[in-house]
Every structure is written in structure tokens, then in C-alpha cells.
Write an enzyme that holds these catalytic residues in place. Structure first.
Site, PDB file in Angstrom:
ATOM      1  CB  SER A 199      -0.902   0.013   1.241  1.00 47.09           C
ATOM      2  OG  SER A 199      -1.530   1.267   1.404  1.00 47.09           O
ATOM      3  CE1 TYR A 259      -4.022  -1.799   5.079  1.00 49.45           C
ATOM      4  CE2 TYR A 259      -2.990   0.272   4.397  1.00 49.45           C
ATOM      5  CZ  TYR A 259      -3.693  -0.883   4.079  1.00 49.45           C
ATOM      6  OH  TYR A 259      -4.065  -1.126   2.785  1.00 49.45           O
ATOM      7  CB  SER A 260       2.155   2.333   7.685  1.00 51.43           C
ATOM      8  OG  SER A 260       1.158   3.270   7.358  1.00 51.43           O
ATOM      9  CB  ALA A 261       4.158  -1.472  10.788  1.00 47.84           C
ATOM     10  CB  ALA A 262       0.994  -4.934   8.318  1.00 51.58           C
ATOM     11  CE  LYS A 263      -1.881  -3.784   2.866  1.00 48.46           C
ATOM     12  NZ  LYS A 263      -2.215  -5.021   2.114  1.00 48.46           N
TER      13      LYS A 263
END
Length: 398
Positions: free
Chosen positions: A125, A138-142
Site C-alpha cells: 500500500s 497498517y503501514s508497518a504491515a504493508k
């Protein structure tokens, strides 16, 4: 059971087929596992997956069993500003996005290796690439997914397994919660799916790529790195003042490099060490002695040893394998520990023993500038040697 643990989507969007005229993409094998939960991962139902399956069947698709393509496209949101993110908000995002991609890919990985073919697509993302307020989890996972893809691209290359990542902008059950409805309708999955299909096609050689895609536009991303600055002087400590004084140069992207592998990244750092030594800049303010030793060993760089040959017995190979953990109880290890095996062979790392023989025989004592007791060097230090050919002709390098 994966179904009970995390919602996973293993799916290719099919709506693009309305406009596709080229038969290049006429046939793909698709596994659909969409639990149909909401954007927070709550609830489940079969309607979403049933809709896709119905579309596949309507267009003549058939159920087959293979492991040609994996598309990791599961996603939920638990948006909170950083100070409000709970452990649950953090954990479930990592489980769905990052761990979900890991689990699905792992399930297909050995099959792909065995058949010497596979195409894997990860969904990252723009939030992971650039960051976005309220989406630290969310940013860390993406971005973690991108790191996973980069390594799988390297490990899978020899087995013709390609892995790429897309960062799509598309309307979906998830994005409709954060986008105006007219934007959701305009950013159709139709404008993402063709890239997905191309990256998953057997004729596509792209591997380890990262692409932003949406609204009919596609762009490839890459890393850039400034030339930077050396901020330490001979026999003086490195200081924050020196960093500040060179900050503009450190951040200047003029003539930036574009490393694509960890080897390229490391190589440039090693080149800096050579430059530092040549310009008389100490690597450490307490290491004048080490700097002198480095200068004395300069003659060893590029020195080529005479050819060295060595032989070994099956027993030696087997003893090495057992010594590093191979077991007769593991069927996969039998080819390393039983000489009667049809595909009996040495562990690849057995080559370390051959290199060690060259050192222990005193061959390196003739290298100028290396006043080292090689008998004290462990096998783990063999990274300072490169095998040039099957005759164990060695070149010393820095």
C-alpha cells in the site's frame, strides 16, 4: 485452521475480462478464499467468494488443482492515531496482512519449488511506502510485506519462482470506508487486475518489482541513496557536530545511487572504507594501529594463490553432514548421510572444509602483508575467501 484464525483472500479480480481481447490471459488457475468479513475483519460469509466463483464458472472456468499462482490480497483496517492503537488493533493487522501473506505463500512454496515454477504477488500500500496518519499498524504491515517479497524474489529465482508487489489504489469493501463513493466507483479493480495478470503470467520475467497502480496508471518504484559524506577524521572521534556540518551533503540526492541488492549496498560501504584508508581518514579514533595494519595488508588485495586441489571420501562428507545437524530420521537428509541413496551428494557448505584445508596447509602464509595466525581462524571467517573455480583457485579480497 486458517479459516478460523485469519481471513485470507487468495484471488484474482476477474472484472477486467469485459475489455480484454488478447487471449494471452485467457486461462489462469485461481483459488478463492474470501471469508467475506467487513473492513475490520469482523464476521464472515460466503457471498463474496461465491460471487467470484460464479463469475469464473460463467466464463467457462473449471476447478483444477495446482500451485502456479498465489495472490495475497487479504486486508482489513483498524485505523487509530498512534497513541490510541491497542495491542489488539496492532496484532490483528499484522496477522491478516503480514502473517496471512506468509502463511498462504508458505503453503504453496514447496509445491512451486518442486515444479520449478511459480508466480507470487503481494499487495502492499502507499501507506506502507510513504506512511499515513492514523495507520501506523497498517503501514508497518504493508511495508513488511514488501520486505517479505524482496527476499522471496531472491530465494525463489533459482526455482523460476517470481515474486512482485503492487501498491494499488482501488475501490473495495475496505477502501469504501475511507473514500468517497464516487472515487470508489471510479477506481475500479478493473484498472488493477491487468497488471496483476501480467505479473502472474509465465512469460513475465519481472521479479522483485514494486508497482503503484490505479485509475489506469502504473508506475514502478525503486530505492535511491545519496552519495553521503564521510564525517570522521583521522584520530578524532565522530561527533554530532560533524554530522550537522555535513547534513546538506548527506541529504543531497544529486547524482544519487540506486542500489538494488544488499550486495550493492554493502559493496559501496566497502568502497568507502578503501577511500577512507587512501585519504588517511581513520575508521576509529583509537585505531591508528589498525589503520597501519590495513595499509601494510594492501599488498594482499587481489593476490592470486596458486591452484589447489583436494579430494574427499563419502565418509568425510557424511560425517560433516551429521556434524552440522543432518539426521537419518529426516527423509530429506538421507541423500547427505547415506551413500547408497540414489541422489547421494554433499551438503553445499561442505566446500568450507576444502577452503579450510588450503588455509591449514600454509598456503596463505605466502600472501604479502597478512601477518595472521590462520590456525586460529574459524570456519565462519571463510567469507574472506572466494572460490574462483572447481580447482579451488582462490583470490584474496578486501
Amino acid at each position: 485452521m486458517i479459516e478460523e484464525e485469519i481471513p485470507i483472500i487468495w484471488i484474482l479480480y476477474l472484472t477486467y475480462l469485459e475489455d480484454v481481447k488478447n487471449e494471452l490471459f485467457a486461462c489462469f488457475c485461481i483459488a478463492v478464499n474470501d471469508l467475506g468479513g467487513d473492513f475490520k475483519g469482523v464476521g464472515k460469509g460466503s457471498s463474496a467468494a461465491d460471487k467470484v466463483v460464479e463469475e469464473i464458472r460463467r466464463r467457462g472456468g473449471k476447478a483444477v488443482a495446482n500451485y502456479d499462482v498465489v495472490v495475497n490480497n487479504a486486508g482489513i483496517l483498524r485505523d487509530r492515531s498512534f497513541s490510541r492503537i491497542s495491542d489488539e488493533d496492532w496484532d490483528i493487522i499484522q496477522r491478516v496482512h503480514l502473517r496471512g501473506s506468509f502463511q498462504v505463500t508458505r503453503a504453496a512454496w514447496e509445491h512451486m519449488k518442486k515444479q520449478k515454477y511459480g508466480r507470487i504477488l503481494m499487495t502492499s500500500s502507499a501507506s506502507g511506502i510513504y506512511g499515513n496518519f492514523g495507520q501506523a499498524n497498517y503501514s508497518a504491515a504493508k511495508l513488511g510485506i514488501l520486505g517479505l517479497c524482496n527476499t522471496l524474489a531472491i530465494e525463489g529465482r533459482k526455482s523460476n519462482i517470481h515474486c512482485n508487489t503492487i501498491a494499488p489504489n482501488a475501490g473495495s469493501r475496505m477502501t469504501q470506508t475511507v473514500m468517497p463513493q464516487d472515487i470508489v466507483e471510479a477506481l475500479k479493480p478493473d484498472y488493477v487486475a491487468p497488471l496483476v495478470l501480467w505479473l502472474c503470467h509465465e512469460s513475465c520475467e519481472e521479479n522483485g518489482g514494486l508497482f503503484e497502480v490505479g485509475a489506469g496508471w502504473i508506475g514502478k518504484l525503486r530505492w535511491e541513496r545519496t552519495l553521503g559524506a564521510i564525517v570522521r577524521q583521522r584520530n578524532q572521534p565522530m561527533t554530532p557536530e560533524a554530522v550537522r556540518a555535513n547534513w546538506e551533503k548527506i541529504c543531497d540526492f544529486s547524482n544519487a545511487s540506486k542500489p538494488q541488492t544488499i550486495q550493492e549496498s554493502t559493496r559501496s560501504i566497502l568502497e568507502v572504507l578503501h577511500k577512507v584508508d587512501a585519504e588517511g581518514v581513520s575508521q576509529n579514533h583509537t585505531s591508528h594501529k589498525a589503520s597501519t595494519a590495513t595499509s601494510e595488508s594492501a599488498g594482499a588485495v587481489g593476490y592470486r594463490l596458486p591452484s589447489f586441489s583436494s579430494s574427499y571420501t563419502e565418509l568425510q562428507s557424511i560425517m560433516y553432514a551429521l556434524g552440522v545437524g543432518a539426521s537419518v530420521k529426516n527423509p530429506k537428509d538421507m541423500k547427505f548421510v547415506y551413500e547408497g541413496s540414489a541422489d547421494f551428494s554433499c551438503l553445499p557448505t561442505f566446500g568450507v572444509i576444502i577452503a579450510q584445508k588450503s588455509m591449514m596447509n600454509g598456503g596463505l602464509a605466502d600472501v604479502p602483508g597478512l601477518s595472521i595466525d590462520f590456525a586460529k581462524i574459524s570456519a565462519a571467517s571463510m567469507c574472506d575467501l572466494r572460490v574462483d573455480d572447481v580447482n579451488q583457485s582462490l583470490t584474496v579480497f578486501h
